[in-house]
Each structure stands twice: as C-alpha cells, then as structure tokens.
Design a protein around this motif. Sequence first.
Motif, PDB file in Angstrom:
ATOM      1  N   GLY A   7       0.817  -1.200   0.000  1.00 51.25           N
ATOM      2  CA  GLY A   7       0.000   0.000   0.000  1.00 51.25           C
ATOM      3  C   GLY A   7       0.851   1.251   0.000  1.00 51.25           C
ATOM      4  O   GLY A   7       2.071   1.212  -0.145  1.00 51.25           O
ATOM      5  N   ARG A   8       0.212   2.356   0.152  1.00 50.18           N
ATOM      6  CA  ARG A   8       0.910   3.646   0.141  1.00 50.18           C
ATOM      7  C   ARG A   8       1.719   3.819   1.414  1.00 50.18           C
ATOM      8  O   ARG A   8       1.223   3.593   2.520  1.00 50.18           O
ATOM      9  N   ALA A   9       2.946   4.217   1.271  1.00 53.14           N
ATOM     10  CA  ALA A   9       3.813   4.386   2.428  1.00 53.14           C
ATOM     11  C   ALA A   9       3.416   5.614   3.229  1.00 53.14           C
ATOM     12  O   ALA A   9       2.978   6.614   2.675  1.00 53.14           O
ATOM     13  N   PRO A  10       3.528   5.558   4.535  1.00 54.40           N
ATOM     14  CA  PRO A  10       3.248   6.728   5.368  1.00 54.40           C
ATOM     15  C   PRO A  10       4.371   7.742   5.230  1.00 54.40           C
ATOM     16  O   PRO A  10       5.403   7.477   4.616  1.00 54.40           O
ATOM     17  N   THR A  11       4.160   8.920   5.796  1.00 55.97           N
ATOM     18  CA  THR A  11       5.179   9.957   5.687  1.00 55.97           C
ATOM     19  C   THR A  11       6.355   9.705   6.625  1.00 55.97           C
ATOM     20  O   THR A  11       7.398  10.329   6.471  1.00 55.97           O
ATOM     21  N   ARG A  12       6.201   8.798   7.595  1.00 52.09           N
ATOM     22  CA  ARG A  12       7.295   8.498   8.522  1.00 52.09           C
ATOM     23  C   ARG A  12       7.451   6.991   8.669  1.00 52.09           C
ATOM     24  O   ARG A  12       6.476   6.266   8.846  1.00 52.09           O
ATOM     25  N   THR A  13       8.697   6.544   8.572  1.00 49.63           N
ATOM     26  CA  THR A  13       9.019   5.134   8.748  1.00 49.63           C
ATOM     27  C   THR A  13      10.254   5.024   9.629  1.00 49.63           C
ATOM     28  O   THR A  13      11.255   5.694   9.371  1.00 49.63           O
ATOM     29  N   ARG A  14      10.175   4.204  10.666  1.00 50.09           N
ATOM     30  CA  ARG A  14      11.337   3.955  11.523  1.00 50.09           C
ATOM     31  C   ARG A  14      11.983   2.633  11.144  1.00 50.09           C
ATOM     32  O   ARG A  14      11.283   1.681  10.790  1.00 50.09           O
ATOM     33  N   LEU A  15      13.314   2.598  11.253  1.00 47.79           N
ATOM     34  CA  LEU A  15      14.061   1.431  10.802  1.00 47.79           C
ATOM     35  C   LEU A  15      15.090   0.998  11.832  1.00 47.79           C
ATOM     36  O   LEU A  15      15.638   1.822  12.571  1.00 47.79           O
ATOM     37  N   ALA A  16      15.347  -0.302  11.856  1.00 48.29           N
ATOM     38  CA  ALA A  16      16.451  -0.869  12.630  1.00 48.29           C
ATOM     39  C   ALA A  16      17.058  -1.964  11.764  1.00 48.29           C
ATOM     40  O   ALA A  16      16.371  -2.918  11.393  1.00 48.29           O
ATOM     41  N   VAL A  17      18.312  -1.800  11.431  1.00 45.14           N
ATOM     42  CA  VAL A  17      18.984  -2.706  10.500  1.00 45.14           C
ATOM     43  C   VAL A  17      20.158  -3.366  11.199  1.00 45.14           C
ATOM     44  O   VAL A  17      20.936  -2.701  11.889  1.00 45.14           O
ATOM     45  N   ASP A  18      20.291  -4.682  11.044  1.00 47.01           N
ATOM     46  CA  ASP A  18      21.498  -5.372  11.490  1.00 47.01           C
ATOM     47  C   ASP A  18      21.843  -6.416  10.434  1.00 47.01           C
ATOM     48  O   ASP A  18      21.107  -6.569   9.453  1.00 47.01           O
ATOM     49  N   PRO A  19      22.965  -7.133  10.560  1.00 49.76           N
ATOM     50  CA  PRO A  19      23.378  -8.031   9.480  1.00 49.76           C
ATOM     51  C   PRO A  19      22.351  -9.091   9.098  1.00 49.76           C
ATOM     52  O   PRO A  19      22.346  -9.568   7.964  1.00 49.76           O
ATOM     53  N   GLY A  20      21.467  -9.486  10.012  1.00 48.43           N
ATOM     54  CA  GLY A  20      20.534 -10.561   9.706  1.00 48.43           C
ATOM     55  C   GLY A  20      19.109 -10.136   9.476  1.00 48.43           C
ATOM     56  O   GLY A  20      18.308 -10.927   8.967  1.00 48.43           O
ATOM     57  N   THR A  21      18.758  -8.899   9.834  1.00 50.50           N
ATOM     58  CA  THR A  21      17.356  -8.492   9.752  1.00 50.50           C
ATOM     59  C   THR A  21      17.230  -7.021   9.382  1.00 50.50           C
ATOM     60  O   THR A  21      18.158  -6.228   9.544  1.00 50.50           O
ATOM     61  N   ILE A  22      16.056  -6.697   8.881  1.00 51.78           N
ATOM     62  CA  ILE A  22      15.627  -5.305   8.740  1.00 51.78           C
ATOM     63  C   ILE A  22      14.293  -5.199   9.451  1.00 51.78           C
ATOM     64  O   ILE A  22      13.359  -5.941   9.150  1.00 51.78           O
ATOM     65  N   ARG A  23      14.199  -4.315  10.425  1.00 53.31           N
ATOM     66  CA  ARG A  23      12.942  -4.094  11.159  1.00 53.31           C
ATOM     67  C   ARG A  23      12.382  -2.739  10.754  1.00 53.31           C
ATOM     68  O   ARG A  23      13.117  -1.754  10.698  1.00 53.31           O
ATOM     69  N   LEU A  24      11.109  -2.703  10.496  1.00 56.57           N
ATOM     70  CA  LEU A  24      10.475  -1.505   9.970  1.00 56.57           C
ATOM     71  C   LEU A  24       9.184  -1.242  10.724  1.00 56.57           C
ATOM     72  O   LEU A  24       8.391  -2.152  10.951  1.00 56.57           O
ATOM     73  N   ARG A  25       8.998   0.006  11.116  1.00 53.37           N
ATOM     74  CA  ARG A  25       7.779   0.406  11.814  1.00 53.37           C
ATOM     75  C   ARG A  25       7.197   1.615  11.091  1.00 53.37           C
ATOM     76  O   ARG A  25       7.774   2.706  11.102  1.00 53.37           O
ATOM     77  N   ALA A  26       6.089   1.407  10.416  1.00 57.60           N
ATOM     78  CA  ALA A  26       5.528   2.424   9.535  1.00 57.60           C
ATOM     79  C   ALA A  26       4.506   3.287  10.253  1.00 57.60           C
ATOM     80  O   ALA A  26       3.623   2.774  10.946  1.00 57.60           O
ATOM     81  N   GLY A  27       4.623   4.587  10.063  1.00 59.22           N
ATOM     82  CA  GLY A  27       3.644   5.520  10.592  1.00 59.22           C
ATOM     83  C   GLY A  27       3.428   5.371  12.083  1.00 59.22           C
ATOM     84  O   GLY A  27       4.365   5.320  12.868  1.00 59.22           O
ATOM     85  N   GLU A  28       2.171   5.245  12.480  1.00 61.97           N
ATOM     86  CA  GLU A  28       1.808   5.115  13.888  1.00 61.97           C
ATOM     87  C   GLU A  28       1.579   3.662  14.299  1.00 61.97           C
ATOM     88  O   GLU A  28       0.960   3.397  15.328  1.00 61.97           O
ATOM     89  N   ALA A  29       2.052   2.741  13.498  1.00 59.25           N
ATOM     90  CA  ALA A  29       1.860   1.323  13.827  1.00 59.25           C
ATOM     91  C   ALA A  29       2.472   0.990  15.178  1.00 59.25           C
ATOM     92  O   ALA A  29       3.481   1.566  15.575  1.00 59.25           O
ATOM     93  N   ARG A  30       1.846   0.038  15.884  1.00 58.41           N
ATOM     94  CA  ARG A  30       2.325  -0.364  17.202  1.00 58.41           C
ATOM     95  C   ARG A  30       3.218  -1.598  17.138  1.00 58.41           C
ATOM     96  O   ARG A  30       3.536  -2.192  18.160  1.00 58.41           O
ATOM     97  N   TYR A  31       3.613  -2.000  15.943  1.00 59.11           N
ATOM     98  CA  TYR A  31       4.404  -3.214  15.790  1.00 59.11           C
ATOM     99  C   TYR A  31       5.511  -2.962  14.757  1.00 59.11           C
ATOM    100  O   TYR A  31       5.453  -2.031  13.948  1.00 59.11           O
ATOM    101  N   TRP A  32       6.516  -3.835  14.802  1.00 59.40           N
ATOM    102  CA  TRP A  32       7.612  -3.810  13.835  1.00 59.40           C
ATOM    103  C   TRP A  32       7.416  -4.946  12.844  1.00 59.40           C
ATOM    104  O   TRP A  32       7.094  -6.072  13.228  1.00 59.40           O
ATOM    105  N   LEU A  33       7.605  -4.665  11.582  1.00 63.50           N
ATOM    106  CA  LEU A  33       7.677  -5.711  10.567  1.00 63.50           C
ATOM    107  C   LEU A  33       9.114  -6.209  10.516  1.00 63.50           C
ATOM    108  O   LEU A  33      10.054  -5.420  10.500  1.00 63.50           O
TER     109      LEU A  33
END
Length: 291
Positions: free
Chosen positions: A115-141
């Motif tokens: 879907g359409r990306a929100p205006t803010r996305t938080r990220l956490a990157v390490d060698p094995g994973t990429i964690r993404l938290r979009a907009g006001e979501a209460r969870y990390w993908l």
Amino acid sequence: MITSRLHPLCAVAASAALLLTGCSGGAADDKPAHPVFDVPVGQQPHQALLATQAARSAAFTQTLTFSSPSGDTVQTTSGRLDFPGGRAVGSIDWAPAEKLPQEAQDTLLGTRLAGRAPTRTRLAVDPGTIRLRAGEARYWLLYEGNSGAIAPGAAVDTLRGSEAAFGGTLLEVLSAAEDVKEAPAKKGGRVYRAELSQTYALRLFPKDLGSELAISMDANGDVPFVPLSISVDAKGRVLRAEADLSALLGRKDSALKGMTGLRARLDLTVSGSPPRSCPRRPSRHSTRKRP
C-alpha cells in the motif's frame, strides 16, 4: 706519525656520523603519513570513507530535496550508524509540498511494502534483519536474511547499504568520485569538488523511484556526470557531502516531470559510541516477512 694515524680515524668517525644522520632523518621524516591526505588526490574520497568507517559510529542526517513550482518536497533520513557491527537505527520522513500533484506524491512516498507508504518510517537494521515500523503502527515488521535473500530490486532491499548499514545515503557513492580537486578548509580539513557518474547517482534510489528518473546522454552518447562535493575534518573523516542530481530529472513520461531540481545533502557527526536503541529481538507484535 701521530697525525697520519688520526686522520683516517677522523674520516671513519665522520662517515659514521653521516650514516647515522641519514638513517635517523629529520623531524619531518619522522611524521607518519596521513591516511587520507597523503595519498593521490583522486583516491582521497575513498580513503575518507574508510577513515569515517574506522571511527566506528556516526550520527547522520540526509535531505533529498525535490523542487517544483508547487514548492519543495523533502525526504529527511536520519539516525545512527554502527560501522563494524553492520547495524543502524533511524527514520525516513517525507514532507510533501502543499500543492504537489497526487501522482508525484504517490511516486515519491512510494510503495515500500504494502500500500501507500506513510510519511514516517522507523528502521532498525542489522546483518541478519531489517525491522520496519511504519507511521503510527504499534508493531515492527521483521524481514529476515541478508540483502541477497530479499527479492532483488525490492524497496526494502535498498534500506540496507553496502558502505553503511543504512542504505540510500551519499556514503554509498563517495568512492565513485572522479575528477577530484581539493582545497584547504578550516581546522585542517579539506573540501573536495568532484564529479559523479549519473549511473552511480541513480543507485541512491529504490527501483520504483529510480524508474521515474533517467540517465541522460551527451552528444557523443556518453553518460554525463553530476557535481559532488565532500567536506572532511583534519583526520580525513567525512563531515558533509552534497550532490546536485537535477540531471536525473526530465523524463517526459515520468510522474516527476514537473520537478525542476533534485539535490542531496548528507551531514555526519562521527563518534566512538555505537547506537544503543536498535531492538535486539522483534516485539511480540512483530510480523515476520520472508521473501
């Protein structure tokens, strides 16, 4: 007799003194070579990148500004980098121009995941994973696996860089600088004026956004360059990098055809402390995503 015997001894002593002087050298010879400034100038941007990585950690902010008659649309990417650990935390924020056409807005904010990306996305990157938290979501993908495990060209794949854990910054292209010229800067630093092939400049963008841009050709069919500047401190570590990428605009069939300018600016503050806020494990609300 005495005099004739002393002269050869004096000559030997003088020769020994000269040899010792030649081996020890002056104070200037004892100064170690600078890891950046003492290599050929064309190699110094690459060495500056290595010196920055050797600092272990850095805070960064990059702005990508799309100019148009509607005003500026700005993407701000910021966070912290852990170079040796291959980790990063940060966010991507979009501030669209007030009257930006909807087609251009949809293209810039993109379809990063679903879907359409929100205006803010938080990220956490390490060698094995990429964690993404979009907009006001209460969870990390959670995306597991290294870059090669994710579908090539996928938007999430561009979030991981090759020169730093956080992708899409000018750090990714500094080593490709050509026709480098240097000038002294304050406090013993340097400023480099260089050129960057449009081919390398296009690598800063995810595939969906890059498809709206174009590499132009000159009269000889060659790929032109875009201007690039790099500022470093006295240790040769990158403080700032800027590029005018406007030459990538101009496709008549692009959703960005109304854009008149495109500039990137990266600011870095190096330190020895790695980021602390990178989540080590997915939260209980996380959704695992596998390609």
